[in-house]
Design a protein around this motif. Structure first.
Motif, PDB file in Angstrom:
ATOM      1  N   SER A  54      -4.802  -5.317   2.439  1.00 35.97           N
ATOM      2  CA  SER A  54      -3.734  -4.682   1.586  1.00 35.97           C
ATOM      3  C   SER A  54      -3.614  -3.490   1.219  1.00 35.97           C
ATOM      4  CB  SER A  54      -3.440  -5.574   0.145  1.00 35.97           C
ATOM      5  OG  SER A  54      -4.526  -5.563  -1.049  1.00 35.97           O
ATOM      6  N   ARG A  55      -4.730  -2.709   1.580  1.00 38.02           N
ATOM      7  CA  ARG A  55      -5.178  -1.280   0.108  1.00 38.02           C
ATOM      8  C   ARG A  55      -4.606  -0.490   1.458  1.00 38.02           C
ATOM      9  NH1 ARG A  55      -9.986  -1.515  -3.863  1.00 38.02           N
ATOM     10  NH2 ARG A  55     -10.955  -3.165  -1.753  1.00 38.02           N
ATOM     11  N   ALA A  56      -5.499  -0.706   2.394  1.00 39.03           N
ATOM     12  CA  ALA A  56      -5.239   0.214   4.013  1.00 39.03           C
ATOM     13  C   ALA A  56      -3.709   0.064   4.618  1.00 39.03           C
ATOM     14  CB  ALA A  56      -6.096  -0.699   4.506  1.00 39.03           C
ATOM     15  N   LEU A  57      -3.027  -0.266   4.132  1.00 35.98           N
ATOM     16  CA  LEU A  57      -2.059  -0.444   4.874  1.00 35.98           C
ATOM     17  C   LEU A  57      -0.907   1.025   3.831  1.00 35.98           C
ATOM     18  CD1 LEU A  57      -0.118  -4.252   4.651  1.00 35.98           C
ATOM     19  CD2 LEU A  57      -1.022  -2.473   6.842  1.00 35.98           C
ATOM     20  N   SER A  58       0.148   1.280   4.391  1.00 30.79           N
ATOM     21  CA  SER A  58       0.827   2.526   3.849  1.00 30.79           C
ATOM     22  C   SER A  58       2.469   1.562   3.258  1.00 30.79           C
ATOM     23  CB  SER A  58       1.019   3.778   5.224  1.00 30.79           C
ATOM     24  OG  SER A  58      -0.404   4.350   5.025  1.00 30.79           O
ATOM     25  N   ILE A  59       2.454   1.025   4.550  1.00 33.92           N
ATOM     26  CA  ILE A  59       4.213   0.519   3.977  1.00 33.92           C
ATOM     27  C   ILE A  59       3.956  -0.447   3.205  1.00 33.92           C
ATOM     28  CG2 ILE A  59       4.659  -0.289   7.022  1.00 33.92           C
ATOM     29  CD1 ILE A  59       4.050  -2.426   6.839  1.00 33.92           C
ATOM     30  N   ASP A  60       5.736  -0.480   2.766  1.00 34.07           N
ATOM     31  CA  ASP A  60       5.677  -1.301   1.141  1.00 34.07           C
ATOM     32  C   ASP A  60       5.370  -3.041   1.237  1.00 34.07           C
ATOM     33  OD1 ASP A  60       6.875   0.830   0.091  1.00 34.07           O
ATOM     34  OD2 ASP A  60       9.687   0.721   0.287  1.00 34.07           O
ATOM     35  N   ARG A  61       4.240  -3.123   0.799  1.00 29.12           N
ATOM     36  CA  ARG A  61       4.133  -4.567   0.519  1.00 29.12           C
ATOM     37  C   ARG A  61       3.980  -5.158  -1.038  1.00 29.12           C
ATOM     38  NH1 ARG A  61       1.502   0.337   0.319  1.00 29.12           N
ATOM     39  NH2 ARG A  61      -1.131   0.002   0.205  1.00 29.12           N
ATOM     40  N   ARG A  62       3.946  -6.094  -0.518  1.00 29.68           N
ATOM     41  CA  ARG A  62       3.420  -7.771  -1.952  1.00 29.68           C
ATOM     42  C   ARG A  62       2.502  -8.219  -1.638  1.00 29.68           C
ATOM     43  NH1 ARG A  62       8.794  -9.107  -5.070  1.00 29.68           N
ATOM     44  NH2 ARG A  62      10.097  -7.834  -4.274  1.00 29.68           N
ATOM     45  N   VAL A  63       1.492  -8.159  -2.289  1.00 21.72           N
ATOM     46  CA  VAL A  63       0.732  -9.636  -1.778  1.00 21.72           C
ATOM     47  C   VAL A  63       0.805 -11.539  -2.577  1.00 21.72           C
ATOM     48  CG1 VAL A  63      -2.006 -10.359  -1.837  1.00 21.72           C
ATOM     49  CG2 VAL A  63      -0.753  -8.283  -1.367  1.00 21.72           C
ATOM     50  N   ASP A  64       0.882 -12.118  -2.017  1.00 26.26           N
ATOM     51  CA  ASP A  64       0.685 -13.325  -2.762  1.00 26.26           C
ATOM     52  C   ASP A  64      -0.317 -14.373  -2.337  1.00 26.26           C
ATOM     53  OD1 ASP A  64       1.335 -15.685  -4.643  1.00 26.26           O
ATOM     54  OD2 ASP A  64       3.310 -15.696  -3.914  1.00 26.26           O
ATOM     55  N   PHE A  65      -0.343 -15.157  -2.708  1.00 25.77           N
ATOM     56  CA  PHE A  65      -1.754 -16.487  -2.294  1.00 25.77           C
ATOM     57  C   PHE A  65      -1.042 -17.499  -2.017  1.00 25.77           C
ATOM     58  CE2 PHE A  65      -4.017 -12.524  -3.896  1.00 25.77           C
ATOM     59  CZ  PHE A  65      -5.045 -12.454  -2.724  1.00 25.77           C
TER      60      PHE A  65
END
Ligand code: XMP
Ligand code: MG
Length: 178
Positions: A54-65
């Motif tokens: 998630s930290r290596a990405l540049s695009i807009d992202r959300r994180v859930d589990f």
């Protein structure tokens, strides 16, 4: 760092780091026009992979589990069940399922079915490691490393909840651990 008894390093830390960066570049490209993606990490094995990816990405992202009932060593017999659901609604979102490992493929097959039913805009999957032991037709869209059929630990992967925090991926000889 000392390697614990029974563990042999298979994928060193720097190879994981560069592969995660490569995957992130690929995902950035593939989703360039998507707007935003939702990374859906499968607990607990994927927690470190999701943190780094998630930290290596540049695009807009959300994180859930999400979390599944874990039979662990009986996982090959199937019987997967969702015990913790996502908090973010799935409908209309670009979902990227992030799993630690593909073995028989039953877990991923179950998850793709279950989440596709919620009408996401798209759904893809990313696994850190893949064993050659698939018994299903699922094909992950992104694969970190192909490995042989050995038990692996580290970088989130465990044996009885041990070894998750090792910075590398290693093979485990259960007869040789302390
Ligand atoms: P399936 O067979 O459904 O299995 O693809 C996926 C799940 O099995 C567990 N698994 C492992 N966990 N080291 C682990 O720490 C391994 O070598 C291993 N092989 C399978 C894992 O929980 C995964 O989600
Ligand atoms: Mg596990």
């Amino acid at each position: 760092m000392m390697t614990p008894a029974g563990v042999q390093e298979l994928v060193p830390e720097d190879r994981i780091r560069s592969r995660v960066a490569e995957l992130a570049r690929q995902i950035d490209e593939d989703y360039a026009d998507a707007g935003e993606i939702l990374l859906l990490g499968v607990l607990r094995g994927a927690f470190i992979f999701v943190a780094d990816l998630s930290r290596a990405l540049s695009i807009d992202r959300r994180v859930d589990f999400i979390a599944l009932s874990s039979y662990e060593r009986d996982a090959r017999r199937g019987g997967v069940r969702l015990i913790m659901d996502s908090r973010v609604p799935i409908e209309g979102k670009h979902i990227l399922l992030v799993e630690d490992i593909l073995d028989t493929g039953r877990t991923l097959e179950y998850l793709l079915d279950a989440f596709a039913a919620r009408k996401p805009a798209s759904i893809r999957s990313c696994v850190l490691v893949r064993k050659p032991t698939q018994e299903t037709q699922v094909t992950p869209d992104y694969v970190g490393f192909d490995i042989s059929d050995e038990w692996v630990v580290g970088y989130g992967l465990d044996f009885d909840d041990r070894f998750r925090a090792l910075p590398y991926i290693g093979t485990l000889d259960p007869d040789a651990i302390d």
